[in-house]
Design a protein around this motif. Structure first.
Motif, mmCIF file in Angstrom:
data_model
loop_
_atom_site.group_PDB
_atom_site.id
_atom_site.type_symbol
_atom_site.label_atom_id
_atom_site.label_comp_id
_atom_site.label_asym_id
_atom_site.label_seq_id
_atom_site.Cartn_x
_atom_site.Cartn_y
_atom_site.Cartn_z
ATOM 1 N N GLU A 81 7.521 28.143 33.149
ATOM 2 C CA GLU A 81 8.776 28.682 32.604
ATOM 3 C C GLU A 81 8.712 28.800 31.084
ATOM 4 N N ASN A 82 8.194 27.744 30.439
ATOM 5 C CA ASN A 82 8.173 27.754 28.985
ATOM 6 C C ASN A 82 7.081 28.640 28.423
ATOM 7 N N LEU A 83 5.976 28.716 29.168
ATOM 8 C CA LEU A 83 4.887 29.604 28.766
ATOM 9 C C LEU A 83 5.384 31.055 28.776
ATOM 10 N N ALA A 84 6.146 31.376 29.820
ATOM 11 C CA ALA A 84 6.673 32.737 29.930
ATOM 12 C C ALA A 84 7.565 33.042 28.737
ATOM 13 N N GLN A 85 8.392 32.076 28.395
ATOM 14 C CA GLN A 85 9.330 32.299 27.300
ATOM 15 C C GLN A 85 8.609 32.455 25.961
ATOM 16 N N ALA A 86 7.444 31.809 25.876
ATOM 17 C CA ALA A 86 6.688 31.871 24.624
ATOM 18 C C ALA A 86 5.994 33.226 24.434
ATOM 19 N N ILE A 87 5.882 33.991 25.516
ATOM 20 C CA ILE A 87 5.261 35.314 25.380
ATOM 21 C C ILE A 87 6.266 36.243 24.691
ATOM 22 N N PRO A 88 5.870 36.843 23.566
ATOM 23 C CA PRO A 88 6.826 37.642 22.780
ATOM 24 C C PRO A 88 7.498 38.750 23.594
ATOM 25 N N ALA A 89 6.745 39.389 24.475
ATOM 26 C CA ALA A 89 7.314 40.506 25.235
ATOM 27 C C ALA A 89 8.374 40.027 26.227
ATOM 28 N N ILE A 90 8.394 38.735 26.521
ATOM 29 C CA ILE A 90 9.371 38.213 27.467
ATOM 30 C C ILE A 90 10.548 37.586 26.730
ATOM 31 N N GLY A 91 10.287 36.504 26.001
ATOM 32 C CA GLY A 91 11.336 35.902 25.196
ATOM 33 C C GLY A 91 12.468 35.314 26.006
ATOM 34 N N PRO A 92 13.484 34.780 25.332
ATOM 35 C CA PRO A 92 14.544 34.056 26.028
ATOM 36 C C PRO A 92 15.606 34.948 26.684
ATOM 37 N N ASN A 93 15.682 36.213 26.306
ATOM 38 C CA ASN A 93 16.769 37.040 26.848
ATOM 39 C C ASN A 93 16.376 37.714 28.150
ATOM 40 N N PRO A 94 17.323 37.781 29.102
ATOM 41 C CA PRO A 94 17.024 38.395 30.395
ATOM 42 C C PRO A 94 16.664 39.871 30.244
ATOM 43 N N LYS A 95 15.798 40.327 31.134
ATOM 44 C CA LYS A 95 15.468 41.749 31.197
ATOM 45 C C LYS A 95 16.148 42.329 32.441
ATOM 46 N N ILE A 96 16.467 43.583 32.367
ATOM 47 C CA ILE A 96 17.084 44.215 33.533
ATOM 48 C C ILE A 96 16.091 45.207 34.145
ATOM 49 N N ALA A 97 15.771 44.979 35.401
ATOM 50 C CA ALA A 97 14.816 45.852 36.078
ATOM 51 C C ALA A 97 15.501 47.128 36.529
ATOM 52 N N GLY A 98 14.725 48.191 36.629
ATOM 53 C CA GLY A 98 15.259 49.441 37.160
ATOM 54 C C GLY A 98 15.350 49.359 38.675
ATOM 55 N N THR A 99 15.637 50.478 39.303
ATOM 56 C CA THR A 99 15.747 50.448 40.760
ATOM 57 C C THR A 99 14.384 50.692 41.390
ATOM 58 N N PHE A 100 14.167 50.033 42.528
ATOM 59 C CA PHE A 100 12.910 50.175 43.242
ATOM 60 C C PHE A 100 13.034 51.143 44.417
#
Lengths: 298, 234
Positions: free
Chosen positions: A111-130
């Motif tokens: 979880e923390n490793l993911a957050q440390a990746i700049p492209a991910i960061g602490p803010n949620p991302k919104i996925a498009g439709t599949f």
């Protein structure tokens, strides 16, 4: 009647997702008696992989959902990595408790490793439709495509998994190792390799679950897998942990409990009911609905 | 075929095997007898790599088994029928036998071996679809033996095949062991039923708290006063 049917479909949709995740818990538990707390985070890994690869797929002229192939591969590799880096060395040296604590640590690390990746960061991302939006009417109820795809895909995946474990050599080896490691070794089965394959499959299923979950709830964040994973774990225990059909049944049960308590009791109490069911099952049938102690004749 | 030199095995601080040497020649049926806890099963586990040996040599036809990963040993032509059968209870009889041939790639060979094992154990053929966990003790023992024969091994380790069986079944199991021996399979047999074991063996070793106290021709040990008093109840 309309509300009932709608609730039933929602429950089956939720349950299909839980079942796929629960399979990952139960397969790993069945083979090394470890509750892999990092399993929920594999869903998060799958979610972000989808988020970043869907645009690539679309740009290549492919349907958005094909990104799941990449997500499955990435998740399988992460699962294999976690086993190789953390679990296997600890299993050799430590006790079950050491392994359990390691699993919690791996969860926090991911979880923390993911957050440390700049492209991910602490803010949620919104996925498009599949999947294509919309749906069709059955008995006055609108059935959207996401629900239909979710239920159908997970049913197909589970059927394939069942055939795999029953009919293929590797699948049989997995069942042998989960039942009796010593005897499996005497048959010439490599336990380490079989465990790796189990991790790869379980994590791959988490990626498929991620696709279906995000198709419904498009917000992706680093702790996405925490509660989702926990509830799927409850599903695995309710069905009987270590038993593959148990995970499928447990997932559906938890999904239905959630949707019906949401529709008929209170949407803020759904998680309460999920855990209430866990307590009830543990009180009445501690080994889970399908769990039983196999009696052996001497 | 199998040669063990000065083998030591410990479980933590407990020294289970304190330096034993033994040999099994091609085609021989050798038994390892002794009381409960003498280290018989531990010896077989060390040979198969299920427990690590502390020191000593275990050589099978020139291959150092201590340097062989345990799952590779069956590929060298040595199968192990473990104590307590350890059949896969949630698998059918036939699936158990197929697992015995896990390392065999050639499907026609697997089929051939399956027919052969069913020929040896007609009871298993009758119950091929039944779950192994629901078999009787004697049938499970036959299954464990049949499973070990699926790779056409040169040598078989057998651990307490008569354990928990009725006298009639014990006789049946031993007559099977005799016929396997007659077929030319090399056998190292561990047994608490010393009388039966000695009566079918060529040679035997007596194990006492991790050390070999006696060895020799089985027919001679059968009439040895010390052996008779300690293990044959006479």
């Amino acid at each position: 009647m309309g509300v009932f049917l709608q609730t039933l479909f929602v429950g089956l949709r939720l349950g299909s997702v839980y079942a796929l995740i629960a399979l990952g818990y139960t397969m790993v538990y069945g083979i090394i008696r470890l509750i892999n707390f990092a399993h929920g985070d594999f869903i998060m890994v799958g979610g972000y992989t989808l988020f970043f690869t869907v645009p690539l797929m679309v740009a290549a002229g492919l349907p958005a959902w094909t990104a799941v192939v990449i997500a499955v591969i990435v998740c399988a590799l992460v699962g294999i990595g976690v086993e190789l880096i953390a679990y296997r060395p600890v299993r050799k040296k430590g006790t079950n408790m050491t392994a359990l604590i390691t699993a919690i640590a791996m969860s926090l690390l991911l979880e923390n490793l993911a957050q440390a990746i700049p492209a991910i960061g602490p803010n949620p991302k919104i996925a498009g439709t599949f999947f294509s939006t919309g749906g069709f009417q059955i008995a006055g109820v609108t059935l959207d495509y996401v629900t239909i795809y979710t239920i159908v895909i997970s049913a197909v995946v589970m059927l394939l998994l069942y055939v795999f474990t029953q009919k293929t050599k590797i699948g049989r080896a997995m069942r042998c190792v989960s039942e009796d490691k010593g005897a499996a070794i005497l048959m010439g089965i490599s336990v380490n390799r079989t465990v790796l394959i189990t991790f790869a499959i379980g994590s791959g299923l988490a990626a498929v679950a991620a696709l279906m979950y995000i198709a419904q709830y498009p917000s992706i964040y680093t702790t996405l897998g925490s509660l989702l994973g926990l509830k799927a774990f409850v599903a695995a225990v309710v069905g009987g942990i270590g038993i593959v059909p148990g995970a499928m049944l447990g997932g559906i049960v938890i999904g239905l409990v959630e949707s019906f308590s949401m529709a008929y009791i209170s949407s803020s109490l759904t998680d309460t009911f999920v855990f209430l069911i866990l307590i009830l099952v543990l009180l009445v049938k501690p080994a889970g609905i399908l769990g039983k102690n196999v009696g052996e004749k001497v | 075929m199998l040669k063990i030199q000065d083998l030591h095995v410990s479980y933590g601080a407990v020294r289970a095997i304190k330096g034993i040497s033994l040999e099994v020649n091609d085609g021989e049926l050798v038994s390892l007898i002794g009381a409960n806890g003498a280290g018989k099963t531990t010896t077989l586990h060390a040979i198969s790599g299920l427990v690590p040996a502390e020191s000593g040599e275990i050589i099978l036809d020139g291959t150092d088994l201590r340097r062989t990963p345990p799952e590779k040993i069956i590929g060298l032509g040595m199968a192990h029928v473990p104590e307590g059968r350890h059949v896969f209870a949630r698998m059918s009889v036939e699936e158990n036998l197929l697992m015995g041939a896990y390392i065999v790639r050639d499907k026609s060979k697997v089929k051939e071996r399956l027919e052969l094992v069913y020929g040896h154990f007609p009871r298993l053929a009758e119950r091929s679809r039944q779950l192994a966990g629901t078999l009787s003790g004697g049938e499970q023992q036959m299954l464990a033996m049949g499973r070990a024969l699926m790779t056409d091994p040169k040598m078989v380790l057998m651990d307490e095949p008569s354990m928990g069986l009725s006298p009639i079944l014990v006789k049946e199991i031993f007559s099977i062991i005799k016929s396997l021996h007659a077929d030319g399979i090399t056998i190292l047999l561990v047994e608490q039923n010393a009388k039966m074991a000695l009566s079918v063996s060529d040679r035997a070793y007596v194990l006492e708290t991790g050390l070999i106290s006696m060895s020799g021709k089985a027919s001679e040990l059968l009439h040895d006063d010390k052996v008779r008093r300690a293990y044959l109840g006479a």
